[in-house]
Design a protein around this motif. Structure first.
Motif, PDB file in Angstrom:
ATOM      1  N   HIS A 315     -82.698   3.653 -24.536  1.00 12.05           N
ATOM      2  CA  HIS A 315     -81.715   4.243 -25.092  1.00 12.05           C
ATOM      3  C   HIS A 315     -81.754   4.102 -26.673  1.00 12.05           C
ATOM      4  N   GLN A 316     -81.746   5.131 -27.269  1.00  6.61           N
ATOM      5  CA  GLN A 316     -81.955   5.089 -28.655  1.00  6.61           C
ATOM      6  C   GLN A 316     -80.653   5.662 -29.602  1.00  6.61           C
ATOM      7  N   TYR A 317     -80.522   5.044 -30.782  1.00  2.00           N
ATOM      8  CA  TYR A 317     -79.389   5.440 -31.594  1.00  2.00           C
ATOM      9  C   TYR A 317     -80.084   5.726 -33.077  1.00  2.00           C
ATOM     10  N   PRO A 318     -80.511   6.807 -33.069  1.00  4.23           N
ATOM     11  CA  PRO A 318     -81.235   7.079 -34.475  1.00  4.23           C
ATOM     12  C   PRO A 318     -80.391   6.683 -35.868  1.00  4.23           C
ATOM     13  N   ASP A 319     -78.879   6.806 -35.852  1.00  6.39           N
ATOM     14  CA  ASP A 319     -78.191   6.308 -37.104  1.00  6.39           C
ATOM     15  C   ASP A 319     -77.880   4.820 -36.812  1.00  6.39           C
ATOM     16  N   GLY A 320     -78.413   4.137 -35.904  1.00  6.13           N
ATOM     17  CA  GLY A 320     -78.080   2.757 -35.775  1.00  6.13           C
ATOM     18  C   GLY A 320     -76.742   2.818 -34.867  1.00  6.13           C
ATOM     19  N   LEU A 321     -76.335   1.435 -34.797  1.00  9.63           N
ATOM     20  CA  LEU A 321     -75.347   1.255 -34.153  1.00  9.63           C
ATOM     21  C   LEU A 321     -74.428  -0.168 -34.598  1.00  9.63           C
ATOM     22  N   VAL A 322     -72.930  -0.262 -34.161  1.00  3.98           N
ATOM     23  CA  VAL A 322     -72.311  -1.549 -34.489  1.00  3.98           C
ATOM     24  C   VAL A 322     -71.715  -1.908 -32.976  1.00  3.98           C
ATOM     25  N   LEU A 323     -71.888  -3.290 -32.831  1.00  9.95           N
ATOM     26  CA  LEU A 323     -71.360  -3.660 -31.330  1.00  9.95           C
ATOM     27  C   LEU A 323     -70.651  -4.840 -31.320  1.00  9.95           C
ATOM     28  N   PHE A 324     -69.308  -4.445 -30.696  1.00  9.64           N
ATOM     29  CA  PHE A 324     -68.546  -5.681 -30.608  1.00  9.64           C
ATOM     30  C   PHE A 324     -69.066  -6.515 -29.582  1.00  9.64           C
ATOM     31  N   THR A 325     -69.178  -7.824 -29.799  1.00 10.47           N
ATOM     32  CA  THR A 325     -69.723  -8.870 -28.800  1.00 10.47           C
ATOM     33  C   THR A 325     -68.886  -9.439 -27.643  1.00 10.47           C
ATOM     34  N   GLY A 326     -67.407  -9.132 -27.441  1.00  8.09           N
ATOM     35  CA  GLY A 326     -66.760  -9.630 -26.575  1.00  8.09           C
ATOM     36  C   GLY A 326     -65.739 -10.632 -27.129  1.00  8.09           C
ATOM     37  N   THR A 327     -64.790 -11.037 -26.305  1.00  7.54           N
ATOM     38  CA  THR A 327     -64.148 -12.176 -26.995  1.00  7.54           C
ATOM     39  C   THR A 327     -63.703 -13.228 -25.896  1.00  7.54           C
ATOM     40  N   LEU A 328     -63.303 -14.455 -26.168  1.00  6.69           N
ATOM     41  CA  LEU A 328     -62.923 -15.491 -25.545  1.00  6.69           C
ATOM     42  C   LEU A 328     -61.330 -15.211 -25.409  1.00  6.69           C
ATOM     43  N   PHE A 329     -60.818 -14.824 -26.155  1.00 10.64           N
ATOM     44  CA  PHE A 329     -59.151 -14.698 -26.337  1.00 10.64           C
ATOM     45  C   PHE A 329     -58.697 -13.834 -25.293  1.00 10.64           C
ATOM     46  N   ALA A 330     -57.766 -14.323 -24.512  1.00 10.75           N
ATOM     47  CA  ALA A 330     -56.850 -13.706 -23.571  1.00 10.75           C
ATOM     48  C   ALA A 330     -55.657 -14.286 -23.291  1.00 10.75           C
ATOM     49  N   PRO A 331     -54.467 -13.599 -24.266  1.00 11.13           N
ATOM     50  CA  PRO A 331     -53.283 -14.198 -24.368  1.00 11.13           C
ATOM     51  C   PRO A 331     -52.419 -14.218 -22.982  1.00 11.13           C
ATOM     52  N   VAL A 332     -51.785 -15.378 -22.682  1.00 16.82           N
ATOM     53  CA  VAL A 332     -51.182 -15.142 -21.301  1.00 16.82           C
ATOM     54  C   VAL A 332     -49.715 -15.793 -21.587  1.00 16.82           C
ATOM     55  N   GLU A 333     -49.217 -16.383 -22.684  1.00 17.64           N
ATOM     56  CA  GLU A 333     -47.989 -16.904 -22.807  1.00 17.64           C
ATOM     57  C   GLU A 333     -46.932 -15.737 -22.899  1.00 17.64           C
ATOM     58  N   ASP A 334     -45.931 -15.938 -22.310  1.00 20.86           N
ATOM     59  CA  ASP A 334     -44.644 -14.876 -22.480  1.00 20.86           C
ATOM     60  C   ASP A 334     -43.976 -14.552 -23.787  1.00 20.86           C
ATOM     61  N   ARG A 335     -43.932 -13.394 -24.107  1.00 19.43           N
ATOM     62  CA  ARG A 335     -43.173 -13.069 -25.350  1.00 19.43           C
ATOM     63  C   ARG A 335     -41.958 -12.439 -25.011  1.00 19.43           C
ATOM     64  N   GLY A 336     -41.648 -12.117 -23.888  1.00 22.76           N
ATOM     65  CA  GLY A 336     -40.196 -11.717 -23.735  1.00 22.76           C
ATOM     66  C   GLY A 336     -39.769 -12.262 -22.439  1.00 22.76           C
TER      67      GLY A 336
END
Length: 393
Positions: A315-336
């Motif tokens: 898989h090639q990208y002739p103009d390059g790419l930016v890559l999000f690498t994922g997150t550890l963050f997953a909020p579970v506290e109640d807001r409402g």
């Protein structure tokens, strides 16, 4: 924005950092490629009409450091004018620091967020059922899978055990299996920058920010720098079906990157990315405040492996790419209401920060109420041609 933007959004050592960004210049009705020097934003577009072209240089940081350019605006004035809702349309403001690059993302790269994806799937996107399912899954398999190397024999044995218990999931497949989840987050030119509003699709009632490191990757596959990103996610939509990932992830204003790409040089390397600590703050107009963090040290796949699974012989990208690498963050506290968990409300101010990369600050709104995306690749090419900046290789 409450107070506009100031130098606090820049890396702590920004005067020594090699930074590249993009700025909208109303005087030419188009974008400029810029770097920061001596408190000024310096326009280097005549050397590299696009950031993608600069990142393909043999040594982008050295090339940028050696390039001359024209002073565009004082850094303080540029940042102050980048806050949505208070911009002077006659003065420059920040854009996302990428342009022609593909915008890709790796999902389920941290154990904690992997379990949250499984919960979304099990509850079919119903936040009220999430806590019960969370307790059931943790009781069965625990909440710490960091020691399991994706694709290893141990991961295969865990997969077989989970399948026997009826707990296997497509999210566990990409979380601990041999193949990473790589998807298209947004279209080239569609990401918004620091200060812009980010968009939540109006159908969603369970959503959250995802603070991430974003890799800047040349067309050769070489990682040449990094930035901050918000991989805005609709948890209820993805939870209904993974086949709705495009609707959950790719909407107007749902991808924010910035404030700048920091290029690798003697003072900032890929190892600094591997050790990076991110913090997240959400401040609501209702007085709600959420704080979280994400440590790249806890990622289950090395960032170089994520890049190699994205671009290479297959898989090639002739103009390059930016890559999000994922997150550890997953909020579970109640807001409402109890059991409903966290979700965004219009007006939330989201700040993602890391000392070496600065702060990415955006305010939340509905995707159908923020400015429409109307300056794409074709518009960029016409603008650059009109400025005499396109040239043959």
């Amino acid at each position: 924005m409450r107070h506009g933007l100031g130098q606090e959004i820049l890396p702590e050592d920004w005067r020594q950092a090699t930074l590249v960004g993009r700025v909208w210049n109303p005087a030419i009705a188009g974008p400029c490629v810029v770097t920061l020097r001596d408190g000024m934003a310096i326009d280097v577009t005549r050397h590299w009409p696009t950031v993608a072209e600069l990142l393909d240089a043999p040594d982008p940081a050295a090339a940028l450091q050696a390039a001359d350019g024209e002073s565009l605006a004082p850094v303080e004035a540029l940042l102050a004018n980048s806050a949505a809702g208070s911009q002077d349309p006659q003065q420059p403001w920040l854009l996302a620091p990428c342009d022609l690059q593909a915008v890709k993302a790796a999902g389920v790269t941290f154990a904690r967020s992997m379990l949250e994806r499984v919960i979304e799937e099990q509850t079919k996107g119903d936040p009220a059922a999430a806590e019960g399912v969370r307790k059931l899954i943790v009781a069965e398999i625990g909440d710490d899978l960091r020691a399991v190397k994706p694709g290893s024999d141990a991961a295969l044995r865990l997969k077989q055990a989970l399948m026997a218990r009826g707990l296997w999931s497509q999210y566990l497949e990409v979380g601990i299996g041999p193949d990473a989840e790589i998807f298209t987050k947004a279209q080239p030119m569609s990401a918004v920058g620091c200060g812009a509003e980010i968009g939540i699709h109006p159908i969603s009632s369970w959503n959250n920010p995802e603070p991430e490191i974003v890799l800047a990757i040349a067309s050769s596959g070489r990682i040449v720098g990094a930035s901050l990103g918000n991989d805005v996610n609709l948890r209820d939509v993805e939870g209904r079906s993974a086949l709705l990932l495009g609707k959950a992830k790719d909407n107007n204003g749902s991808c924010a990157i910035g404030p700048f790409i920091r290029l690798f040089d003697a003072g900032f390397t890929l190892d600094d990315v591997r050790k990076a600590e991110l913090t997240l703050t959400v401040e609501g107009e209702d007085g709600f405040r959420l704080e979280g963090s994400s440590s790249m040290a806890e990622i289950s796949r090395d960032v170089s492996d994520l890049a190699a699974q994205t671009i290479g012989p297959n898989h090639q990208y002739p103009d390059g790419l930016v890559l999000f690498t994922g997150t550890l963050f997953a909020p579970v506290e109640d807001r409402g209401a109890p059991g409903q968990g966290f979700t965004h409300k219009p007006g939330d101010l989201v700040t993602i920060a890391s000392p070496a990369l600065g702060r990415l600050v955006n305010r939340v709104n509905r995707s159908d109420r923020i400015p429409a995306w109307n300056f794409g690749t074709g518009a960029l090419m016409r603008n650059l041609a009109g400025r005499g900046l396109l040239r043959q290789a």
